[in-house]
Design a protein around this motif. Structure first.
Motif, PDB file in Angstrom:
ATOM      1  N   THR A 109     -48.006  23.198  -8.471  1.00 41.95           N
ATOM      2  CA  THR A 109     -46.759  23.771  -8.510  1.00 41.95           C
ATOM      3  C   THR A 109     -46.444  23.229  -7.014  1.00 41.95           C
ATOM      4  OG1 THR A 109     -47.240  26.232  -8.800  1.00 41.95           O
ATOM      5  CG2 THR A 109     -45.720  25.869  -6.988  1.00 41.95           C
ATOM      6  N   ALA A 110     -47.285  23.023  -6.049  1.00 38.25           N
ATOM      7  CA  ALA A 110     -47.173  21.806  -5.242  1.00 38.25           C
ATOM      8  C   ALA A 110     -46.561  20.171  -5.597  1.00 38.25           C
ATOM      9  CB  ALA A 110     -48.803  21.794  -4.114  1.00 38.25           C
ATOM     10  N   LEU A 111     -47.461  20.353  -6.773  1.00 38.39           N
ATOM     11  CA  LEU A 111     -46.973  18.812  -6.897  1.00 38.39           C
ATOM     12  C   LEU A 111     -45.651  18.368  -7.713  1.00 38.39           C
ATOM     13  CD1 LEU A 111     -47.651  15.692  -8.000  1.00 38.39           C
ATOM     14  CD2 LEU A 111     -48.706  16.765  -9.657  1.00 38.39           C
ATOM     15  N   TYR A 112     -45.535  19.737  -8.858  1.00 44.58           N
ATOM     16  CA  TYR A 112     -43.676  19.824  -9.277  1.00 44.58           C
ATOM     17  C   TYR A 112     -43.274  19.967  -7.679  1.00 44.58           C
ATOM     18  CZ  TYR A 112     -40.380  21.370 -11.289  1.00 44.58           C
ATOM     19  OH  TYR A 112     -38.537  21.931 -12.397  1.00 44.58           O
ATOM     20  N   ALA A 113     -43.188  20.877  -6.826  1.00 48.41           N
ATOM     21  CA  ALA A 113     -42.184  20.686  -5.799  1.00 48.41           C
ATOM     22  C   ALA A 113     -41.391  19.261  -5.242  1.00 48.41           C
ATOM     23  CB  ALA A 113     -42.754  21.748  -4.771  1.00 48.41           C
ATOM     24  N   ALA A 114     -43.201  18.200  -4.587  1.00 51.50           N
ATOM     25  CA  ALA A 114     -43.228  17.056  -4.080  1.00 51.50           C
ATOM     26  C   ALA A 114     -42.254  16.262  -5.039  1.00 51.50           C
ATOM     27  CB  ALA A 114     -43.885  16.392  -4.070  1.00 51.50           C
ATOM     28  N   LEU A 115     -42.267  16.502  -6.332  1.00 50.98           N
ATOM     29  CA  LEU A 115     -41.746  15.364  -7.619  1.00 50.98           C
ATOM     30  C   LEU A 115     -40.135  15.910  -7.732  1.00 50.98           C
ATOM     31  CD1 LEU A 115     -44.338  14.757  -9.893  1.00 50.98           C
ATOM     32  CD2 LEU A 115     -43.731  12.738  -8.583  1.00 50.98           C
ATOM     33  N   THR A 116     -39.780  16.676  -7.440  1.00 49.17           N
ATOM     34  CA  THR A 116     -38.300  17.377  -7.827  1.00 49.17           C
ATOM     35  C   THR A 116     -37.241  16.371  -6.746  1.00 49.17           C
ATOM     36  OG1 THR A 116     -38.818  19.483  -7.876  1.00 49.17           O
ATOM     37  CG2 THR A 116     -36.915  19.222  -7.487  1.00 49.17           C
ATOM     38  N   PRO A 117     -37.980  16.539  -5.603  1.00 50.14           N
ATOM     39  CA  PRO A 117     -36.429  15.213  -4.801  1.00 50.14           C
ATOM     40  C   PRO A 117     -36.374  13.710  -5.824  1.00 50.14           C
ATOM     41  CG  PRO A 117     -38.236  15.597  -2.578  1.00 50.14           C
ATOM     42  CD  PRO A 117     -38.945  16.560  -4.687  1.00 50.14           C
ATOM     43  N   TYR A 118     -37.177  13.275  -6.258  1.00 49.76           N
ATOM     44  CA  TYR A 118     -37.719  11.940  -6.792  1.00 49.76           C
ATOM     45  C   TYR A 118     -37.424  11.938  -8.199  1.00 49.76           C
ATOM     46  CZ  TYR A 118     -39.712  10.936  -2.360  1.00 49.76           C
ATOM     47  OH  TYR A 118     -40.601  10.445  -1.508  1.00 49.76           O
ATOM     48  N   LEU A 119     -37.411  12.980  -8.571  1.00 50.67           N
ATOM     49  CA  LEU A 119     -37.315  13.044 -10.377  1.00 50.67           C
ATOM     50  C   LEU A 119     -36.369  14.428 -10.842  1.00 50.67           C
ATOM     51  CD1 LEU A 119     -40.675  13.168 -11.721  1.00 50.67           C
ATOM     52  CD2 LEU A 119     -39.164  10.922 -11.986  1.00 50.67           C
ATOM     53  N   GLY A 120     -35.698  15.163  -9.868  1.00 51.26           N
ATOM     54  CA  GLY A 120     -34.648  16.332 -10.538  1.00 51.26           C
ATOM     55  C   GLY A 120     -33.273  15.699 -10.249  1.00 51.26           C
ATOM     56  N   GLY A 121     -32.919  16.577 -11.192  1.00 55.33           N
ATOM     57  CA  GLY A 121     -31.368  16.491 -11.116  1.00 55.33           C
ATOM     58  C   GLY A 121     -30.876  17.732 -10.267  1.00 55.33           C
ATOM     59  N   LEU A 122     -31.062  17.193  -9.385  1.00 59.98           N
ATOM     60  CA  LEU A 122     -30.302  18.559  -8.235  1.00 59.98           C
ATOM     61  C   LEU A 122     -29.041  19.821  -8.530  1.00 59.98           C
ATOM     62  CD1 LEU A 122     -31.377  17.486  -4.322  1.00 59.98           C
ATOM     63  CD2 LEU A 122     -32.809  19.001  -6.159  1.00 59.98           C
ATOM     64  N   GLU A 165     -38.505  -0.349 -12.281  1.00 56.20           N
ATOM     65  CA  GLU A 165     -38.456  -0.660 -11.156  1.00 56.20           C
ATOM     66  C   GLU A 165     -39.855  -0.926 -10.381  1.00 56.20           C
ATOM     67  OE1 GLU A 165     -35.573   0.734  -8.930  1.00 56.20           O
ATOM     68  OE2 GLU A 165     -33.722  -0.305 -10.337  1.00 56.20           O
ATOM     69  N   PRO A 166     -40.791  -1.454 -10.599  1.00 59.12           N
ATOM     70  CA  PRO A 166     -42.248  -1.109  -9.788  1.00 59.12           C
ATOM     71  C   PRO A 166     -41.594  -0.894  -7.820  1.00 59.12           C
ATOM     72  CG  PRO A 166     -41.184  -3.396 -10.145  1.00 59.12           C
ATOM     73  CD  PRO A 166     -40.345  -2.931 -10.686  1.00 59.12           C
ATOM     74  N   ALA A 167     -40.666  -0.822  -7.576  1.00 60.44           N
ATOM     75  CA  ALA A 167     -40.500   0.083  -6.462  1.00 60.44           C
ATOM     76  C   ALA A 167     -40.629   1.571  -6.590  1.00 60.44           C
ATOM     77  CB  ALA A 167     -39.086  -0.083  -5.803  1.00 60.44           C
ATOM     78  N   ALA A 168     -39.904   2.316  -7.277  1.00 64.18           N
ATOM     79  CA  ALA A 168     -39.634   3.761  -7.994  1.00 64.18           C
ATOM     80  C   ALA A 168     -41.369   3.818  -8.371  1.00 64.18           C
ATOM     81  CB  ALA A 168     -38.684   3.397  -9.316  1.00 64.18           C
ATOM     82  N   ARG A 169     -41.455   3.916  -9.488  1.00 63.16           N
ATOM     83  CA  ARG A 169     -43.218   3.646 -10.093  1.00 63.16           C
ATOM     84  C   ARG A 169     -43.418   3.827  -8.473  1.00 63.16           C
ATOM     85  NH1 ARG A 169     -45.164   0.455 -15.280  1.00 63.16           N
ATOM     86  NH2 ARG A 169     -43.362   1.747 -17.244  1.00 63.16           N
ATOM     87  N   ALA A 170     -43.587   2.850  -7.476  1.00 60.88           N
ATOM     88  CA  ALA A 170     -45.051   2.892  -6.713  1.00 60.88           C
ATOM     89  C   ALA A 170     -44.385   4.955  -5.622  1.00 60.88           C
ATOM     90  CB  ALA A 170     -44.357   2.005  -5.060  1.00 60.88           C
ATOM     91  N   ARG A 171     -43.448   5.021  -5.825  1.00 64.17           N
ATOM     92  CA  ARG A 171     -43.340   6.411  -4.816  1.00 64.17           C
ATOM     93  C   ARG A 171     -43.737   7.548  -5.429  1.00 64.17           C
ATOM     94  NH1 ARG A 171     -37.570   3.810  -3.948  1.00 64.17           N
ATOM     95  NH2 ARG A 171     -37.385   5.186  -6.305  1.00 64.17           N
TER      96      ARG A 171
END
Length: 518
Positions: A109-122, A165-171
């Motif tokens: 649940t914590a991982l999902y919430a942390a990834l939402t700003p980067y992978l989510g379509g709000l 993109e390497p920068a996107a992957r690194a995040r």
């Protein structure tokens, strides 16, 4: 006094009176609850008693009651016993302890919430990652160890994520490692075709393998040891007093090697000089060495006056003389090999014997040469680097990771075997190895720990064997003895002199002298 203050004061008094009344009537409430439970139990027993046995039961009960009343203080004792029993039975039952939260549920649940700003379509109501979303729609294949830490996980991500993109992957990798635990290394396998990221935690590499004779063929150098995924073979090694099979990282050199030279970069104190000593011990039985210690730290003083070691230079003047001789020796070897092929005869032994050029922190001497207006030592490496494979000359260039910008383009181009030791970032790892690193390093990196890439292969983890300086009194004696046992004996500083060996021709490495050969 205002009405509001009167009201608040009256409410406080009522609350205090209610609390005191609750404290006073709590024992009566407890006893009353117990009496009610006794009555319920008696009713249940009476209902369960068969009709033909109810008469005798009443008779026995009356006899017991009469006997209690006839006893001295019997009614008082019976009343005390009844009240005590009712108080015991009337206790509120202990609430069942709440079940511990599922650790996997909490972490995912914590991982999902942390990834939402980067992978989510709000703004999308049915996006894979959203504020009110469920992690089960995005994660699968989760595996956890005994401590509840993530060991394997498959993460789905939307098609619009820029996974090229390497920068996107690194995040994303940084977020995943932060939530899964930074004490371990993680391998990230990006499947761009189906938009999946597979994350797997890697077990720590053994750090207790010391310097020793490894079971390899001539021309094979063990850079260190890795995991099962990084090597397709194993070799026996002495580890902790027993023989174990460990997968090595093998670097093949020689005229048929596609990666004839090595570039090793690392942070200070994380084993670059240890790697150079380990390579020297493995190369000495089959070749000759020229060592340049640009940092002048004495890390390679144990090689001075050893059979097979032409020279160990620490000064700019000595390094220039040694590298000028190496360039001339490379040219001489090429001419002798071409002449032997032209006449169809075997090449001389002094030409086919491997020559190793071990360079430690040569960029420091390059800076000194620039300050004094002298020749850059790296310029003298062009001929050995470009033609060293044919001439049986191998160059090992070791330096700080921060000094990679001061390394010449020729060294970068010709060193196709790469090693990076110590803590690295995505930028430094990519710069040192030549490709993006698909392994996230752990927060703590032990000495000798890093990554290796041979040619065009994928980077693998590596742990360099513990190869201590035998002249360093601060090193454990067992590690120093292991290195002394591998050194050719001619130096009395670390061990007793061995029987005399046949003299070999000495090499004059002065600037104007012609090269001599072993």
């Amino acid at each position: 006094m205002s009405f509001t203050r009167h009201f608040n004061r009256g409410r406080d008094l009522a609350r205090s009176a209610g609390d005191h009344a609750a404290d006073v009537f709590t024992p009566l409430t407890l006893i009353g609850r117990g009496l009610r439970r006794h009555a319920d139990w008696a009713k249940a027993r009476w209902a369960a008693t068969p009709k033909e046995r109810r008469g005798p039961t009443l008779l026995v009960g009356a006899a017991v009651t009469l006997g209690v009343f006839l006893l001295p203080h019997g009614p008082l004792l019976a009343l005390v016993a009844l009240v005590a029993s009712a108080a015991w039975v009337g206790r509120s039952p202990k609430s069942a302890p709440e079940p511990e939260p599922d650790l996997a549920e909490v972490k995912l649940t914590a991982l999902y919430a942390a990834l939402t700003p980067y992978l989510g379509g709000l703004d999308e109501p049915f996006a894979l990652y959203r504020l009110d979303g469920e992690w089960r729609a995005a994660f699968s294949g989760g595996e956890f160890d005994a401590d509840g830490r993530i060991t394997a996980l498959e993460i789905s991500y939307p098609a619009y994520f820029t996974d090229t993109e390497p920068a996107a992957r690194a995040r994303i990798e940084q977020v995943v490692q932060g939530k899964a635990g930074r004490s371990r290394e993680y391998r990230f396998d990006w499947d761009e075709e189906i938009n999946r990221l597979r994350v797997s935690a890697l077990a720590p590499l053994p750090a207790d393998i010391v310097a020793q004779r490894f079971v390899t063929s001539p021309g094979e150098i063990v850079l260190g040891f890795t995991d099962g995924a990084g090597s397709h073979r194993t070799i026996p090694v002495e580890q902790g007093g027993v023989t174990e099979q460990q997968p090595p990282v093998v670097w093949r050199v020689g005229p048929r090697s596609a990666e004839p030279h090595l570039l090793a970069l690392g942070a200070a104190g994380f084993g670059t000089s240890t790697l150079l000593r380990s390579i020297a011990l493995q190369a000495l039985p089959h070749g000759d060495l020229v060592v340049v210690d640009g940092a002048s730290t004495g890390e390679h003083a144990c090689l001075v006056n050893r059979p097979g070691v032409y020279t160990v230079e620490t000064s700019l003047h000595g390094a220039l003389a040694a590298l000028e001789w190496v360039a001339k020796e490379t040219e001489r070897r090429l001419m002798a090999l071409n002449a032997a092929r032209h006449h169809g005869v075997a090449a001389p032994a002094d030409v086919t014997r491997p020559l190793w050029i071990l360079l430690d922190h040569l960029t420091e001497l390059s800076e000194l040469a620039h300050a004094e207006g002298r020749t850059d030592p790296q310029e003298l490496l062009e001929l050995p680097l470009r033609h060293g494979r044919a001439a049986r000359v191998t160059v090992v260039f070791v330096d700080d990771l921060e000094a990679r910008d001061r390394i010449s383009a020729t060294v970068h181009t010709c060193t196709r075997a790469r090693v990076v030791l110590g803590p690295v970032t995505s930028e430094s790892g990519s710069a040192g190895l030549g490709v993006p690193l698909d392994i996230a390093p752990a927060a703590h990196t032990p000495p000798g720990r890093g990554y290796a890439r041979i040619g065009t292969a994928a980077p693998v983890r590596v742990q360099v064997p513990a190869t201590a300086d035998p002249l360093d009194e601060d090193s454990p004696q067992a590690l120093r003895d292991a290195v002394i046992a591998l050194l050719p004996h001619r130096d009395t500083r670390t061990e007793a002199p061995a029987p005399a060996e046949p003299d070999r021709a000495e090499v004059n490495l002065t600037k104007d002298a012609a090269p001599t050969h072993p």
